[in-house]
Scaffold this motif. Structure first.
Motif, PDB file in Angstrom:
ATOM      1  N   GLY A  99      -4.434   1.330  13.343  1.00 58.92           N
ATOM      2  CA  GLY A  99      -3.687   0.438  12.462  1.00 58.92           C
ATOM      3  C   GLY A  99      -4.496   0.151  11.220  1.00 58.92           C
ATOM      4  O   GLY A  99      -5.363   0.916  10.834  1.00 58.92           O
ATOM      5  N   GLN A 100      -4.227  -0.974  10.622  1.00 56.88           N
ATOM      6  CA  GLN A 100      -4.902  -1.328   9.382  1.00 56.88           C
ATOM      7  C   GLN A 100      -6.332  -1.769   9.648  1.00 56.88           C
ATOM      8  O   GLN A 100      -6.606  -2.490  10.599  1.00 56.88           O
ATOM      9  CB  GLN A 100      -4.166  -2.458   8.682  1.00 56.88           C
ATOM     10  CG  GLN A 100      -2.812  -2.056   8.168  1.00 56.88           C
ATOM     11  CD  GLN A 100      -2.130  -3.233   7.509  1.00 56.88           C
ATOM     12  OE1 GLN A 100      -2.254  -4.356   7.951  1.00 56.88           O
ATOM     13  NE2 GLN A 100      -1.397  -2.951   6.450  1.00 56.88           N
ATOM     14  N   VAL A 101      -7.221  -1.348   8.792  1.00 58.30           N
ATOM     15  CA  VAL A 101      -8.611  -1.764   8.871  1.00 58.30           C
ATOM     16  C   VAL A 101      -8.796  -3.090   8.145  1.00 58.30           C
ATOM     17  O   VAL A 101      -9.744  -3.800   8.357  1.00 58.30           O
ATOM     18  CB  VAL A 101      -9.521  -0.670   8.263  1.00 58.30           C
ATOM     19  CG1 VAL A 101     -10.969  -1.071   8.362  1.00 58.30           C
ATOM     20  CG2 VAL A 101      -9.290   0.650   8.949  1.00 58.30           C
ATOM     21  N   PHE A 102      -7.851  -3.433   7.276  1.00 57.52           N
ATOM     22  CA  PHE A 102      -7.926  -4.666   6.504  1.00 57.52           C
ATOM     23  C   PHE A 102      -6.615  -5.416   6.671  1.00 57.52           C
ATOM     24  O   PHE A 102      -5.637  -4.887   7.154  1.00 57.52           O
ATOM     25  CB  PHE A 102      -8.186  -4.363   5.028  1.00 57.52           C
ATOM     26  CG  PHE A 102      -7.187  -3.404   4.437  1.00 57.52           C
ATOM     27  CD1 PHE A 102      -6.017  -3.874   3.905  1.00 57.52           C
ATOM     28  CD2 PHE A 102      -7.421  -2.044   4.447  1.00 57.52           C
ATOM     29  CE1 PHE A 102      -5.079  -2.999   3.375  1.00 57.52           C
ATOM     30  CE2 PHE A 102      -6.492  -1.162   3.920  1.00 57.52           C
ATOM     31  CZ  PHE A 102      -5.325  -1.648   3.388  1.00 57.52           C
ATOM     32  N   GLY A 103      -6.609  -6.653   6.280  1.00 57.68           N
ATOM     33  CA  GLY A 103      -5.394  -7.450   6.381  1.00 57.68           C
ATOM     34  C   GLY A 103      -4.993  -8.012   5.033  1.00 57.68           C
ATOM     35  O   GLY A 103      -5.803  -8.124   4.121  1.00 57.68           O
ATOM     36  N   PHE A 104      -3.733  -8.364   4.915  1.00 53.05           N
ATOM     37  CA  PHE A 104      -3.226  -8.980   3.694  1.00 53.05           C
ATOM     38  C   PHE A 104      -3.072 -10.475   3.957  1.00 53.05           C
ATOM     39  O   PHE A 104      -1.982 -10.980   4.134  1.00 53.05           O
ATOM     40  CB  PHE A 104      -1.885  -8.360   3.302  1.00 53.05           C
ATOM     41  CG  PHE A 104      -1.995  -6.947   2.842  1.00 53.05           C
ATOM     42  CD1 PHE A 104      -2.475  -6.659   1.582  1.00 53.05           C
ATOM     43  CD2 PHE A 104      -1.637  -5.902   3.673  1.00 53.05           C
ATOM     44  CE1 PHE A 104      -2.576  -5.358   1.140  1.00 53.05           C
ATOM     45  CE2 PHE A 104      -1.743  -4.599   3.246  1.00 53.05           C
ATOM     46  CZ  PHE A 104      -2.218  -4.317   1.983  1.00 53.05           C
ATOM     47  N   ASP A 105      -4.191 -11.175   3.989  1.00 55.57           N
ATOM     48  CA  ASP A 105      -4.144 -12.581   4.296  1.00 55.57           C
ATOM     49  C   ASP A 105      -4.735 -13.438   3.170  1.00 55.57           C
ATOM     50  O   ASP A 105      -5.138 -14.568   3.383  1.00 55.57           O
ATOM     51  CB  ASP A 105      -4.849 -12.877   5.605  1.00 55.57           C
ATOM     52  CG  ASP A 105      -6.280 -12.382   5.627  1.00 55.57           C
ATOM     53  OD1 ASP A 105      -6.691 -11.719   4.660  1.00 55.57           O
ATOM     54  OD2 ASP A 105      -6.979 -12.648   6.620  1.00 55.57           O
ATOM     55  N   ALA A 106      -4.758 -12.895   1.974  1.00 53.93           N
ATOM     56  CA  ALA A 106      -5.297 -13.631   0.832  1.00 53.93           C
ATOM     57  C   ALA A 106      -4.244 -14.605   0.299  1.00 53.93           C
ATOM     58  O   ALA A 106      -3.086 -14.582   0.691  1.00 53.93           O
ATOM     59  CB  ALA A 106      -5.717 -12.658  -0.268  1.00 53.93           C
ATOM     60  N   LEU A 126      -2.530 -13.716  -6.208  1.00 53.30           N
ATOM     61  CA  LEU A 126      -1.933 -12.399  -6.472  1.00 53.30           C
ATOM     62  C   LEU A 126      -0.884 -12.507  -7.571  1.00 53.30           C
ATOM     63  O   LEU A 126      -0.849 -11.695  -8.497  1.00 53.30           O
ATOM     64  CB  LEU A 126      -1.315 -11.825  -5.201  1.00 53.30           C
ATOM     65  CG  LEU A 126      -0.581 -10.497  -5.369  1.00 53.30           C
ATOM     66  CD1 LEU A 126      -1.543  -9.397  -5.813  1.00 53.30           C
ATOM     67  CD2 LEU A 126       0.121 -10.106  -4.093  1.00 53.30           C
ATOM     68  N   ARG A 127      -0.031 -13.518  -7.493  1.00 50.04           N
ATOM     69  CA  ARG A 127       0.999 -13.708  -8.532  1.00 50.04           C
ATOM     70  C   ARG A 127       0.356 -13.968  -9.892  1.00 50.04           C
ATOM     71  O   ARG A 127       0.811 -13.464 -10.914  1.00 50.04           O
ATOM     72  CB  ARG A 127       1.927 -14.849  -8.134  1.00 50.04           C
ATOM     73  CG  ARG A 127       2.924 -14.464  -7.060  1.00 50.04           C
ATOM     74  CD  ARG A 127       3.970 -15.546  -6.844  1.00 50.04           C
ATOM     75  NE  ARG A 127       3.423 -16.769  -6.262  1.00 50.04           N
ATOM     76  CZ  ARG A 127       3.187 -16.950  -4.973  1.00 50.04           C
ATOM     77  NH1 ARG A 127       3.444 -15.978  -4.117  1.00 50.04           N
ATOM     78  NH2 ARG A 127       2.709 -18.093  -4.533  1.00 50.04           N
ATOM     79  N   LEU A 128      -0.702 -14.749  -9.916  1.00 53.89           N
ATOM     80  CA  LEU A 128      -1.398 -15.047 -11.163  1.00 53.89           C
ATOM     81  C   LEU A 128      -1.987 -13.773 -11.770  1.00 53.89           C
ATOM     82  O   LEU A 128      -1.835 -13.520 -12.974  1.00 53.89           O
ATOM     83  CB  LEU A 128      -2.512 -16.075 -10.910  1.00 53.89           C
ATOM     84  CG  LEU A 128      -3.376 -16.454 -12.108  1.00 53.89           C
ATOM     85  CD1 LEU A 128      -2.527 -17.198 -13.136  1.00 53.89           C
ATOM     86  CD2 LEU A 128      -4.546 -17.314 -11.660  1.00 53.89           C
ATOM     87  N   THR A 186      -1.663  -9.494 -15.846  1.00 52.76           N
ATOM     88  CA  THR A 186      -1.692  -8.066 -16.173  1.00 52.76           C
ATOM     89  C   THR A 186      -0.422  -7.653 -16.914  1.00 52.76           C
ATOM     90  O   THR A 186      -0.475  -6.903 -17.882  1.00 52.76           O
ATOM     91  CB  THR A 186      -1.835  -7.232 -14.885  1.00 52.76           C
ATOM     92  OG1 THR A 186      -3.024  -7.637 -14.218  1.00 52.76           O
ATOM     93  CG2 THR A 186      -1.917  -5.748 -15.184  1.00 52.76           C
ATOM     94  N   ARG A 187       0.727  -8.181 -16.472  1.00 54.82           N
ATOM     95  CA  ARG A 187       1.987  -7.856 -17.134  1.00 54.82           C
ATOM     96  C   ARG A 187       2.038  -8.379 -18.558  1.00 54.82           C
ATOM     97  O   ARG A 187       2.629  -7.766 -19.438  1.00 54.82           O
ATOM     98  CB  ARG A 187       3.160  -8.441 -16.351  1.00 54.82           C
ATOM     99  CG  ARG A 187       3.832  -7.402 -15.494  1.00 54.82           C
ATOM    100  CD  ARG A 187       5.066  -7.951 -14.861  1.00 54.82           C
ATOM    101  NE  ARG A 187       4.629  -8.609 -13.631  1.00 54.82           N
ATOM    102  CZ  ARG A 187       5.187  -9.677 -13.118  1.00 54.82           C
ATOM    103  NH1 ARG A 187       6.221 -10.230 -13.690  1.00 54.82           N
ATOM    104  NH2 ARG A 187       4.739 -10.210 -12.013  1.00 54.82           N
ATOM    105  N   SER A 188       1.432  -9.524 -18.801  1.00 57.25           N
ATOM    106  CA  SER A 188       1.497 -10.113 -20.144  1.00 57.25           C
ATOM    107  C   SER A 188       0.595  -9.385 -21.131  1.00 57.25           C
ATOM    108  O   SER A 188       0.710  -9.583 -22.334  1.00 57.25           O
ATOM    109  CB  SER A 188       1.110 -11.593 -20.089  1.00 57.25           C
ATOM    110  OG  SER A 188      -0.266 -11.726 -19.792  1.00 57.25           O
ATOM    111  N   GLY A 189      -0.319  -8.577 -20.634  1.00 55.40           N
ATOM    112  CA  GLY A 189      -1.163  -7.791 -21.517  1.00 55.40           C
ATOM    113  C   GLY A 189      -2.434  -8.491 -21.946  1.00 55.40           C
ATOM    114  O   GLY A 189      -3.142  -8.008 -22.820  1.00 55.40           O
TER     115      GLY A 189
END
Length: 111
Positions: free
Chosen positions: A83-90, A95-97, A102-105
């Motif tokens: 399975g995954q070696v890492f998790g998405f628990d941040a 992440l949204r910030l 990045t989108r705003s340039g």
């Protein structure tokens, strides 16, 4: 199977903690921690040499290795579930910030 190996399997299944690996569990496809210092090894081939020795061919990060393992050494190994070696628990807010920035340039160098 020896009684101690049966206990290990039962304990690991009940508690979710690996307490060594049964000698018979070292077979192709097993992911083993402690077999190689480079990380988690995936067993490619296991050839028996009598009742108390296995020649394991394994792969770690694309590198192939080989090791002769004797009965008793398997206590130092730990099976790792596929399975995954890492998790998405941040923090999702960070992440949204980061994506909004990045989108705003703003992270791009000015030309």
């Amino acid at each position: 199977m020896r009684p101690l190996e049966l206990w290990r399997i039962h304990y690991r299944d009940r508690v979710g903690v690996s307490v060594g690996v049964a000698f018979e569990e070292l077979k192709p496809g097993a992911r083993v921690k402690g077999l190689d210092a480079g990380g988690i090894a995936e067993v490619v081939q296991a050839a028996k040499f009598g009742a108390d020795a296995l020649n394991l061919v394994y792969r770690v990060d694309g590198r192939v290795g080989e090791r002769l393992v004797f009965r008793g050494e398997e206590n130092a190994f730990e099976l790792v579930a596929a399975g995954q070696v890492f998790g998405f628990d941040a923090d999702g807010g960070l992440l949204r910030l980061a994506t909004a920035r990045t989108r705003s340039g703003r992270d791009r160098p000015s030309s």
